[in-house]
Design a protein around this motif. Structure first.
Motif, PDB file in Angstrom:
ATOM      1  N   THR A  89       0.857  -1.179   0.000  1.00  0.00           N
ATOM      2  CA  THR A  89       0.000   0.000   0.000  1.00  0.00           C
ATOM      3  C   THR A  89       0.890   1.224   0.000  1.00  0.00           C
ATOM      4  O   THR A  89       1.674   1.422   0.928  1.00  0.00           O
ATOM      5  CB  THR A  89      -0.931   0.012   1.229  1.00  0.00           C
ATOM      6  N   LYS A  94       1.213   5.118   0.222  1.00  0.00           N
ATOM      7  CA  LYS A  94       0.527   6.337   0.648  1.00  0.00           C
ATOM      8  C   LYS A  94       1.122   7.523  -0.092  1.00  0.00           C
ATOM      9  O   LYS A  94       0.534   8.030  -1.027  1.00  0.00           O
ATOM     10  CB  LYS A  94       0.643   6.510   2.158  1.00  0.00           C
ATOM     11  N   GLN A 139      -6.018   1.539  -7.590  1.00  0.00           N
ATOM     12  CA  GLN A 139      -5.375   2.799  -7.940  1.00  0.00           C
ATOM     13  C   GLN A 139      -5.959   3.915  -7.084  1.00  0.00           C
ATOM     14  O   GLN A 139      -7.139   3.876  -6.728  1.00  0.00           O
ATOM     15  CB  GLN A 139      -5.602   3.094  -9.420  1.00  0.00           C
ATOM     16  N   ARG A 140      -5.144   4.896  -6.769  1.00  0.00           N
ATOM     17  CA  ARG A 140      -5.615   6.007  -5.933  1.00  0.00           C
ATOM     18  C   ARG A 140      -6.772   6.724  -6.622  1.00  0.00           C
ATOM     19  O   ARG A 140      -6.722   6.996  -7.814  1.00  0.00           O
ATOM     20  CB  ARG A 140      -4.478   6.958  -5.569  1.00  0.00           C
ATOM     21  N   GLY A 171      -5.131   9.875  -2.043  1.00  0.00           N
ATOM     22  CA  GLY A 171      -5.450   8.469  -1.812  1.00  0.00           C
ATOM     23  C   GLY A 171      -4.227   7.578  -1.783  1.00  0.00           C
ATOM     24  O   GLY A 171      -3.090   8.044  -1.751  1.00  0.00           O
ATOM     25  N   THR A 172      -4.488   6.271  -1.829  1.00  0.00           N
ATOM     26  CA  THR A 172      -3.418   5.273  -1.829  1.00  0.00           C
ATOM     27  C   THR A 172      -3.562   4.357  -3.029  1.00  0.00           C
ATOM     28  O   THR A 172      -4.638   4.209  -3.594  1.00  0.00           O
ATOM     29  CB  THR A 172      -3.449   4.413  -0.551  1.00  0.00           C
ATOM     30  N   CYS A 173      -2.459   3.741  -3.408  1.00  0.00           N
ATOM     31  CA  CYS A 173      -2.429   2.689  -4.419  1.00  0.00           C
ATOM     32  C   CYS A 173      -2.053   1.399  -3.717  1.00  0.00           C
ATOM     33  O   CYS A 173      -1.325   1.417  -2.718  1.00  0.00           O
ATOM     34  CB  CYS A 173      -1.399   2.986  -5.492  1.00  0.00           C
TER      35      CYS A 173
END
Length: 147
Positions: free
Chosen positions: A91, A93, A136-137, A142-144
């Motif tokens: 993950t 950030k 995908q963010r 967001g996060t991937c």
């Protein structure tokens, strides 16, 4: 150098790359610029995935997860690795690639297209080791998640 310093340094390198990418888009169009990016990515991925494959076979699951996390942190990515019997999920950030391209003036949707194609290429070429992009963010904040 701590993670914040690596993030800033890496973001600045990716910002310069993003400026070059924008020049390529302006001169040749997005698809041609993306194809050149993917061609260069093949070279980088071959070396990185080869090293990861060797480590995957030589380390325990926990050691490999720690290696992955250290690799991401070393490159300035704020990432967390979760591991199960079948998958390592990373993950991300704070992403210096995303941040740098954004600082270069590349829009969110365009960055996502670049990332999506890069992940797909790696998943295709290294399917035994790399699942690709899991999530995908949604937003720049967001996060991937990759596997």
């Amino acid at each position: 150098m701590d993670l914040d310093e690596r993030y800033i340094a890496s973001s600045n390198v990716w910002r310069r790359y993003g400026i070059l990418f924008k020049v390529l888009i302006d001169k040749y169009g997005f698809e041609a610029a993306l194809n050149h990016h993917l061609e260069a990515r093949l070279i980088v991925s071959a070396k990185a995935m080869g090293v990861l494959n060797e480590k995957h076979d030589a380390l325990t699951r926990e050691e490999y997860a720690e290696t992955l996390q250290n690799n991401f942190h070393g490159a300035g990515y704020e990432a967390m690795v979760d591991t199960t019997d079948t998958v390592h999920r990373v993950t991300v950030k704070r992403c210096p690639f995303y941040n740098g391209l954004s600082l270069a003036g590349i829009e969110h949707e365009t960055i996502l297209r670049i990332c999506e194609n890069s992940y797909a290429q790696r998943a295709k070429n290294y399917s035994s080791l790399f699942m690709g992009l899991i999530k995908q963010r949604d937003t720049p904040e967001g996060t991937c998640v990759e596997g």
